[in-house]
Structures are given as structure tokens and as C-alpha cells.
Design a protein around this motif. Structure first.
Motif, mmCIF file in Angstrom:
data_model
loop_
_atom_site.group_PDB
_atom_site.id
_atom_site.type_symbol
_atom_site.label_atom_id
_atom_site.label_comp_id
_atom_site.label_asym_id
_atom_site.label_seq_id
_atom_site.Cartn_x
_atom_site.Cartn_y
_atom_site.Cartn_z
ATOM 1 N N GLY A 65 -17.219 54.427 55.995
ATOM 2 C CA GLY A 65 -17.199 54.810 54.388
ATOM 3 C C GLY A 65 -15.819 55.357 53.952
ATOM 4 N N LEU A 66 -15.210 56.396 54.584
ATOM 5 C CA LEU A 66 -14.065 56.879 54.133
ATOM 6 C C LEU A 66 -12.861 56.008 54.523
ATOM 7 C CD1 LEU A 66 -14.748 60.517 55.860
ATOM 8 C CD2 LEU A 66 -14.308 59.915 53.193
ATOM 9 N N GLY A 67 -13.024 55.242 55.427
ATOM 10 C CA GLY A 67 -11.869 54.440 55.750
ATOM 11 C C GLY A 67 -11.981 53.264 54.698
ATOM 12 N N LEU A 68 -13.026 52.772 54.383
ATOM 13 C CA LEU A 68 -12.972 51.890 52.999
ATOM 14 C C LEU A 68 -12.579 52.378 51.700
ATOM 15 C CD1 LEU A 68 -16.169 49.936 54.138
ATOM 16 C CD2 LEU A 68 -13.866 49.295 54.273
ATOM 17 N N ALA A 69 -13.101 53.603 51.502
ATOM 18 C CA ALA A 69 -13.026 54.145 50.064
ATOM 19 C C ALA A 69 -11.687 54.778 49.830
ATOM 20 C CB ALA A 69 -14.067 55.401 49.898
ATOM 21 N N GLY A 70 -10.925 54.974 51.065
ATOM 22 C CA GLY A 70 -9.589 55.715 51.008
ATOM 23 C C GLY A 70 -9.498 57.369 50.990
ATOM 24 N N PRO A 71 -8.736 58.203 51.108
ATOM 25 C CA PRO A 71 -8.918 59.465 51.324
ATOM 26 C C PRO A 71 -8.721 60.179 50.096
ATOM 27 C CG PRO A 71 -6.585 58.790 51.582
ATOM 28 C CD PRO A 71 -7.287 57.389 51.656
ATOM 29 N N GLY A 72 -8.403 59.810 49.099
ATOM 30 C CA GLY A 72 -8.102 60.425 47.924
ATOM 31 C C GLY A 72 -6.661 61.238 47.497
#
Length: 191
Positions: A120-127
Motif C-alpha cells: 500500500g505504501l509503495g502504491l500510495a507513495g511516501p508523502g
């Protein structure tokens, strides 16, 4: 001073927590830290779980967890970090699958959760609070997401498929040996 963005703070918290846990598990495998077996102990464990050769499997799992964890925590090359960690967790899920879902019964709940959060983090991006943001997302582009997850999925499928074939072959040999032993003992149970 700009107001802190809740979404970016939430992503930072998820990255630091998940990345830290993944790093700790990988460091157990690679370096023997935190009570782990190090490469030698992990290689033996990997062999016993059906991953051959065990030394390469130990390095791959350790790097996927520790490396993926550090990069996730930093928010650096986030798609590749998330995909690598998720791929490593796919192998762990395969090992724990016979125990069912819940971790308290030896199931795959925990590695599945870590894998889904990493993916999920890999897909959403780090911010905003990340190295990817500082570097203008050079390693966090849509093409990198597709490439990283496709490569991780292919590698995980190959490794898990090979392990499943090994485990099935070992089970078949054990069953044949048990049958042969039972036949050798005869109907009365003695030789």
C-alpha cells in the motif's frame, strides 16, 4: 510556517513503523541482530522450509525485509521498497499458510499484514516528508510502480512456486517411506 498535513504525517508514521519492523526482521536474518540466526542460521531454516538453496533465500529474504524496510522508512524509491518488502512477505505467507490465518495458531496473518501495508505504501507513495519528495520523485514515478510490482510479483511467484514443488516432493517421499516402513513391519507391527 505551513500547517502540517495530516495525510503526510500519517504516511510518515506508517512508513516509520512498518519500515522499522521490516528492518528488524531482516537484520535478524542478515546479521543475527535482535536474537536472529544470522545468515548461517537463516540459511539452515530456509532449507528446512523448502527454500533451496537456503543461503540465497536467506540473503533475498533479509535484503527484501531490511532493505525494503529502510527504504520505506526513509521514503526513498518507495515503489521499489514496497514491492520488495511485499515480495519477501509473500514467501513468509507461503510458509505460514498451513497454519491458517491467525498468527496465534502459526498462521500467516502477520506477514500478510506487513506485506499489504508495504504494498500500500509503495502504491500510495511516501508523502511530503520523504526522500522521494526531496528528490522530486525521481524514483517514484508511475513507470517505477508498474516495473517494481511486476518484477516483485514475478519473483515471488517463481520462488514460492519452486518452494511449493519442493515441499510437495518432500511430503511424497516421506509418505512413501512411511508406507514402506509399515509394510516392512508386517501386519503384527513387528519385523
Amino acid at each position: 510556517m505551513a500547517c502540517l498535513n495530516r495525510k503526510d504525517l500519517g504516511l510518515l508514521a506508517l512508513r516509520l513503523g512498518t519500515g522499522g519492523v521490516l528492518f528488524a526482521h531482516g537484520a535478524q536474518k542478515l546479521f543475527g541482530w535482535f536474537g536472529g540466526g544470522g545468515l548461517e542460521g537463516t540459511a539452515k531454516a530456509m532449507e528446512s522450509m523448502g527454500f533451496h538453496p537456503g543461503d540465497r533465500a536467506a540473503i533475498a529474504a533479509g535484503l527484501g525485509e531490511a532493505g525494503g524496510g529502510v527504504f520505506l522508512a526513509l521514503g526513498a524509491a518507495t515503489p521499489a521498497a514496497g514491492a520488495a518488502a511485499a515480495g519477501a512477505m509473500a514467501g513468509a505467507v507461503a510458509v505460514h499458510r498451513p497454519g491458517g490465518f491467525f498468527a496465534m495458531k502459526g498462521g500467516y496473518e502477520y506477514p500478510a499484514f506487513l506485506g499489504f501495508v508495504a504494498a500500500g505504501l509503495g502504491l500510495a507513495g511516501p508523502g511530503r516528508y520523504s526522500f522521494d519528495h526531496v528528490t522530486r520523485h525521481r524514483l517514484d514515478r508511475p513507470a517505477m510502480v508498474v516495473l517494481a510490482f511486476a518484477a516483485s510479483a514475478a519473483a515471488a511467484a517463481a520462488v514460492v512456486g519452486k518452494r511449493e514443488a519442493t515441499v510437495a516432493a518432500q511430503a511424497e517421499v516421506a509418505e512413501e517411506e512411511a508406507e514402506a516402513e509399515a509394510q516392512a513391519q508386517g501386519p503384527s507391527g513387528s519385523a
